[in-house]
Every structure is written in C-alpha cells, then in structure tokens.
Design a protein around this motif. Structure first.
Motif, short mmCIF file in Angstrom:
data_model
loop_
_atom_site.label_atom_id
_atom_site.label_comp_id
_atom_site.label_asym_id
_atom_site.label_seq_id
_atom_site.Cartn_x
_atom_site.Cartn_y
_atom_site.Cartn_z
N HIS A 178 0.82 -1.21 0.00
CA HIS A 178 0.00 0.00 0.00
C HIS A 178 0.86 1.27 0.00
O HIS A 178 0.53 2.24 -0.68
CB HIS A 178 -0.97 0.00 1.18
CG HIS A 178 -2.11 -0.96 1.01
ND1 HIS A 178 -3.14 -0.73 0.13
CD2 HIS A 178 -2.35 -2.15 1.56
CE1 HIS A 178 -3.99 -1.74 0.17
NE2 HIS A 178 -3.52 -2.62 1.03
N ALA A 179 1.95 1.26 0.75
CA ALA A 179 2.83 2.43 0.77
C ALA A 179 3.45 2.66 -0.61
O ALA A 179 3.53 3.81 -1.08
CB ALA A 179 3.92 2.25 1.82
N LEU A 180 3.89 1.60 -1.26
CA LEU A 180 4.48 1.74 -2.59
C LEU A 180 3.44 2.18 -3.61
O LEU A 180 3.72 3.00 -4.49
CB LEU A 180 5.14 0.43 -3.01
CG LEU A 180 6.02 0.50 -4.26
CD1 LEU A 180 7.14 1.51 -4.09
CD2 LEU A 180 6.60 -0.87 -4.55
N ASN A 181 2.23 1.67 -3.49
CA ASN A 181 1.15 2.08 -4.38
C ASN A 181 0.87 3.57 -4.23
O ASN A 181 0.70 4.28 -5.21
CB ASN A 181 -0.10 1.26 -4.10
CG ASN A 181 -1.24 1.63 -5.03
OD1 ASN A 181 -1.04 2.18 -6.09
ND2 ASN A 181 -2.45 1.30 -4.61
N GLN A 182 0.81 4.04 -2.98
CA GLN A 182 0.55 5.46 -2.75
C GLN A 182 1.68 6.33 -3.31
O GLN A 182 1.44 7.41 -3.83
CB GLN A 182 0.41 5.73 -1.25
CG GLN A 182 -0.75 5.02 -0.60
CD GLN A 182 -2.08 5.39 -1.22
OE1 GLN A 182 -2.36 6.56 -1.43
NE2 GLN A 182 -2.88 4.39 -1.53
N ARG A 190 -5.95 11.79 0.65
CA ARG A 190 -4.84 10.97 1.15
C ARG A 190 -3.63 11.84 1.49
O ARG A 190 -3.49 12.95 0.98
CB ARG A 190 -4.47 9.91 0.12
CG ARG A 190 -5.56 8.86 0.01
CD ARG A 190 -5.10 7.70 -0.81
NE ARG A 190 -6.05 6.61 -0.70
CZ ARG A 190 -6.03 5.56 -1.47
NH1 ARG A 190 -5.10 5.43 -2.39
NH2 ARG A 190 -6.92 4.61 -1.32
N PRO A 191 -2.75 11.35 2.36
CA PRO A 191 -1.64 12.18 2.84
C PRO A 191 -0.65 12.66 1.77
O PRO A 191 -0.17 13.79 1.85
CB PRO A 191 -0.92 11.27 3.84
CG PRO A 191 -1.91 10.25 4.24
CD PRO A 191 -2.82 10.08 3.07
N ILE A 192 -0.35 11.85 0.79
CA ILE A 192 0.63 12.26 -0.23
C ILE A 192 0.05 13.34 -1.14
O ILE A 192 0.72 14.37 -1.35
CB ILE A 192 1.16 11.05 -1.02
CG1 ILE A 192 1.96 10.14 -0.08
CG2 ILE A 192 2.03 11.50 -2.18
CD1 ILE A 192 2.46 8.87 -0.71
N GLU A 196 8.77 10.17 -1.95
CA GLU A 196 10.05 9.50 -1.68
C GLU A 196 10.06 8.87 -0.28
O GLU A 196 10.62 7.79 -0.08
CB GLU A 196 11.21 10.49 -1.81
CG GLU A 196 11.39 11.04 -3.21
CD GLU A 196 10.45 12.20 -3.54
OE1 GLU A 196 9.86 12.79 -2.60
OE2 GLU A 196 10.29 12.51 -4.72
N SER A 197 9.45 9.54 0.67
CA SER A 197 9.38 9.00 2.03
C SER A 197 8.51 7.74 2.08
O SER A 197 8.85 6.76 2.75
CB SER A 197 8.83 10.04 3.00
OG SER A 197 9.67 11.15 3.06
N ALA A 198 7.39 7.78 1.37
CA ALA A 198 6.52 6.60 1.32
C ALA A 198 7.21 5.44 0.62
O ALA A 198 7.08 4.28 1.04
CB ALA A 198 5.22 6.95 0.60
N LEU A 219 11.58 -0.40 3.36
CA LEU A 219 11.93 -0.80 4.72
C LEU A 219 10.99 -1.88 5.24
O LEU A 219 11.41 -2.86 5.85
CB LEU A 219 11.90 0.42 5.64
CG LEU A 219 12.37 0.22 7.06
CD1 LEU A 219 13.85 -0.16 7.10
CD2 LEU A 219 12.12 1.48 7.86
N LEU A 220 9.70 -1.73 4.96
CA LEU A 220 8.73 -2.74 5.38
C LEU A 220 8.96 -4.06 4.64
O LEU A 220 8.82 -5.14 5.23
CB LEU A 220 7.31 -2.24 5.15
CG LEU A 220 6.85 -1.11 6.07
CD1 LEU A 220 5.51 -0.57 5.60
CD2 LEU A 220 6.77 -1.60 7.50
#
Length: 88
Positions: free
Chosen positions: A43-47, A61-63, A71-73, A79-80
């Motif tokens: 989900h983070a990579l998708n966002q 959504r936050p982004i 880049e942070s997401a 990392l996950l």
C-alpha cells in the motif's frame, strides 16, 4: 489464512503423521505479522507511485495533500519489505 495453514502443515509434518504442538499460535502470529508487513509495504508503494491519479480521485490521502513526500513513502515501503523478508 491459507498461508498460515500451509505454514502449520509444512512446519509440523513429520513422515506420515501431523502433530500440532501447543505453541501453534506462535507460527500463526509470525505468519500474520509477515503478511501485515507485506500488505503495508504494498500500500505504501502504491501510494508513492500513484500520486497523479490520487490527486484527482483521492485528494484526501496524505501524499496528494502534501503531508508526506512520495520519496518517504517509497522508502517506508522498501523498509517494510526488508522487515517482512527478515521476519524468519
């Protein structure tokens, strides 16, 4: 659910017998945690990669709002993934 069942079957199968030990819940917990990490990273990579589409269809959504940089997401996703792979 299938991943947890499969991990129980293949981990505790000995010859032609199948014995589930009393600490089976540890295996289920580890499998659940790994699946949750992979799900969160997906989900983070998708966002992080769908910013332009999310600006139109999901601006809340936050982004797209600018609270988090893509880049942070993306870094969080990697990392996950790393944590999920090192869970064993």
């Amino acid at each position: 659910m299938a991943a947890m069942t499969a991990s129980l079957v293949f981990r505790f199968k000995t010859d032609s017998t199948f014995i589930i030990p009393t600490d089976w819940w540890i295996t289920v917990g580890q499998a659940s945690f790994t699946i949750a990490l992979v799900n969160a990273s997906i989900h983070a990579l998708n966002q992080a990669t769908d910013v332009d589409a999310d600006k139109i269809s999901k601006p809340y959504r936050p982004i797209p709002k600018g609270f988090i940089k893509p880049e942070s997401a993306q870094s969080l996703a990697y990392l996950l993934y790393l944590f999920a792979l090192s869970e064993h």
